[in-house]
Structure formats: structure tokens, C-alpha cells
Design a protein around this motif. Structure first.
Motif, PDB file in Angstrom:
ATOM      1  N   ALA A 114       1.150  -0.951   0.462  1.00 26.01           N
ATOM      2  CA  ALA A 114       0.383  -0.154   0.364  1.00 26.01           C
ATOM      3  C   ALA A 114       0.821   1.179  -0.016  1.00 26.01           C
ATOM      4  O   ALA A 114       0.370   2.009  -0.491  1.00 26.01           O
ATOM      5  CB  ALA A 114      -0.811   0.277   0.870  1.00 26.01           C
ATOM      6  N   ASN A 115       1.717   0.945   0.862  1.00 32.84           N
ATOM      7  CA  ASN A 115       3.408   2.432   0.896  1.00 32.84           C
ATOM      8  C   ASN A 115       4.132   2.226  -0.706  1.00 32.84           C
ATOM      9  O   ASN A 115       3.379   3.605  -0.802  1.00 32.84           O
ATOM     10  CB  ASN A 115       4.059   2.574   1.887  1.00 32.84           C
ATOM     11  N   ARG A 116       3.627   1.390  -1.129  1.00 37.12           N
ATOM     12  CA  ARG A 116       4.226   1.432  -3.198  1.00 37.12           C
ATOM     13  C   ARG A 116       3.716   1.929  -3.734  1.00 37.12           C
ATOM     14  O   ARG A 116       3.874   3.074  -4.247  1.00 37.12           O
ATOM     15  CB  ARG A 116       4.806   0.077  -2.734  1.00 37.12           C
ATOM     16  N   ALA A 117       2.214   2.060  -3.471  1.00 39.41           N
ATOM     17  CA  ALA A 117       1.318   2.024  -3.919  1.00 39.41           C
ATOM     18  C   ALA A 117       0.956   3.755  -4.061  1.00 39.41           C
ATOM     19  O   ALA A 117       0.716   4.368  -5.015  1.00 39.41           O
ATOM     20  CB  ALA A 117      -0.129   1.818  -4.346  1.00 39.41           C
ATOM     21  N   ARG A 118       1.304   3.774  -3.071  1.00 38.08           N
ATOM     22  CA  ARG A 118       1.226   5.305  -2.639  1.00 38.08           C
ATOM     23  C   ARG A 118       2.328   6.025  -3.279  1.00 38.08           C
ATOM     24  O   ARG A 118       1.843   7.618  -4.306  1.00 38.08           O
ATOM     25  CB  ARG A 118       0.967   5.987  -1.110  1.00 38.08           C
ATOM     26  N   GLY A 119       3.513   5.414  -3.394  1.00 34.71           N
ATOM     27  CA  GLY A 119       4.770   6.143  -3.823  1.00 34.71           C
ATOM     28  C   GLY A 119       4.765   6.714  -5.360  1.00 34.71           C
ATOM     29  O   GLY A 119       4.762   7.762  -6.171  1.00 34.71           O
ATOM     30  N   GLU A 122       1.905  11.378 -10.248  1.00 34.68           N
ATOM     31  CA  GLU A 122       1.107  12.859 -10.139  1.00 34.68           C
ATOM     32  C   GLU A 122       2.296  14.633 -10.114  1.00 34.68           C
ATOM     33  O   GLU A 122       2.048  14.858 -11.008  1.00 34.68           O
ATOM     34  CB  GLU A 122       0.481  12.905  -8.752  1.00 34.68           C
ATOM     35  N   ARG A 162       1.508   6.627  -7.458  1.00 33.42           N
ATOM     36  CA  ARG A 162       0.579   7.545  -7.723  1.00 33.42           C
ATOM     37  C   ARG A 162       1.283   8.766  -7.325  1.00 33.42           C
ATOM     38  O   ARG A 162       1.196   9.934  -8.338  1.00 33.42           O
ATOM     39  CB  ARG A 162      -0.724   7.337  -6.565  1.00 33.42           C
ATOM     40  N   ASP A 163       1.837   9.468  -5.908  1.00 36.19           N
ATOM     41  CA  ASP A 163       2.642  10.768  -5.728  1.00 36.19           C
ATOM     42  C   ASP A 163       3.707  10.897  -7.292  1.00 36.19           C
ATOM     43  O   ASP A 163       3.696  11.791  -7.424  1.00 36.19           O
ATOM     44  CB  ASP A 163       3.518  10.669  -4.650  1.00 36.19           C
TER      45      ASP A 163
END
Length: 213
Positions: free
Chosen positions: A59-64, A70, A66-67
Motif C-alpha cells: 500500500a505504501n509502494r502504491a501511494r509512492g 502526479e 501515485r505521488d
């Protein structure tokens, strides 16, 4: 893309990443499989601790990801022109600064506020080469640059096939065949897309042209 364990405490570990183009962008899917040691006791530990930890990491990897996506989507764009004529690509040799002099790149420059990528490409080719071009589709992926911008290449052709570009700000110009591109001393960002440029030339037809300085 997949990673397979070759040594370690686990008897089996496989991490697979799948990239798929969608209408909303690139979908990244992570899949992680493993076999724990210690038999039934290890499987109990997995259900209580291991799987929760793995899901948190993914989940942390996915957020990274995505950020970062962007950030790249909002980054200023430098547009490059992959101008093809008779199966050859127009490349230009830098005259300055000293650390870049003699190296090769594609024509182009930054997209100004209010411009589209295509409009910036036309303007830059007019300023750098003294010719009008007709932009086409994007070639290869966006390339992140060290200065926080991204390089985006567009295929292009000369509006007048008989026009002769001139190196106003560069040492030389060259109409180069696909076989020549691999050994040229490219600037780092342009070198990344050499495989895409070779495919573009392969699809464009026979080659035949000369260099100008």
C-alpha cells in the motif's frame, strides 16, 4: 516484471508487477506469493503478522507510485522533434555548454505557458532549424529530466520535403539512419529513446541522406 527468490529463509518467494495501459493511465498491479518455513506454525504466523505487513508495504509502494506519477504529470515539458525524411532521422550536435559540446540530441525546447506540445514543437523547429514541421504522434515514453522537467518526443515531418534545415545554434546537423543511432554520443535523456527512434525509422521506409555542418 517478476522477481524470484534464489536464496534466503523462505522456500519460495515471487514478486510480480504488471503494467497495463488504460484509458485513465497506466494500471500497476503488484502480486506477491511465498511459502513460509516451519510448516503449520509458519502459516499461522503468516495469517497473523506476515500478510498484514506485506499489504502495508504494498500500500505504501502504491501511494509512492501515485505521488510520483502526479509529480510527473504536473512537471514542465520539454518537447523534442523526431523529424524523419526518407527513412532517416534529423539529429543535431551541441555547440555549448562545454560539457555538452559535440554530443547529439534531437531538436526542440520547452513548452511555453499557453502552448500545446505541437505548437511548441513547430516554434522550436522554426527557431532552431529555420524550417516548418508538421507534428505527429508521441514517440516513446515521457523521460524525467534531472531539472524536474520531462522530455516528450513527437514524430514530425518537414512541411516542405525539399526544405533544408540549418544548424543556427548547433555545430552540425545529420540525417542519420537507424543503424547509426546506437553508436552516437547522445545526451543522456535522448539516448533513452534510441530504441523507440529506431522502431520509428524502421516503420518509415528506406533511408538515404547526408550530414550538414
Amino acid at each position: 516484471m517478476s522477481t524470484v527468490l534464489v536464496a534466503g529463509p523462505l522456500t519460495r518467494l515471487r514478486h510480480e508487477v504488471t503494467l497495463a495501459e488504460t484509458g485513465a493511465g497506466t494500471l500497476v498491479t503488484d502480486s506477491l506469493e511465498w511459502t513460509s518455513p516451519c510448516g503449520p506454525l509458519g502459516r499461522v504466523a503468516d495469517s497473523l503478522v506476515g500478510r498484514r505487513l506485506v499489504l502495508r508495504v504494498l500500500a505504501n509502494r502504491a501511494r509512492g507510485l501515485r505521488d510520483r506519477a502526479e509529480e510527473l504529470a504536473a512537471a514542465p515539458v520539454v518537447v523534442g522533434a523526431a523529424i524523419v525524411r526518407e527513412g532517416r532521422l534529423l539529429v543535431q550536435q551541441r555547440a555549448y555548454p562545454a560539457e555538452c559540446a559535440g554530443r547529439w540530441e534531437l531538436p526542440g525546447g520547452r513548452v511555453e505557458p499557453g502552448e500545446t506540445d505541437a505548437e511548441a514543437l513547430v516554434r522550436e523547429c522554426r527557431e532552431e532549424l529555420g524550417v516548418e514541421v508538421v507534428p505527429g504522434d508521441q514517440v516513446g515514453p515521457d523521460i524525467p529530466l534531472p531539472n524536474g522537467k520531462v522530455l516528450r518526443l513527437l514524430a514530425a515531418r518537414l512541411a516542405d520535403p525539399a526544405a533544408e534545415p540549418r544548424p543556427y545554434d548547433h555545430q552540425a546537423l545529420s540525417w542519420s539512419a537507424a543503424a547509426d543511432l546506437v553508436d552516437m554520443d547522445w545526451l543522456p535523456a535522448d539516448r533513452v529513446v534510441v530504441p523507440d527512434l529506431r522502431r520509428l525509422l524502421a516503420a518509415s521506409g528506406p533511408a538515404g541522406a547526408v550530414a550538414h555542418s
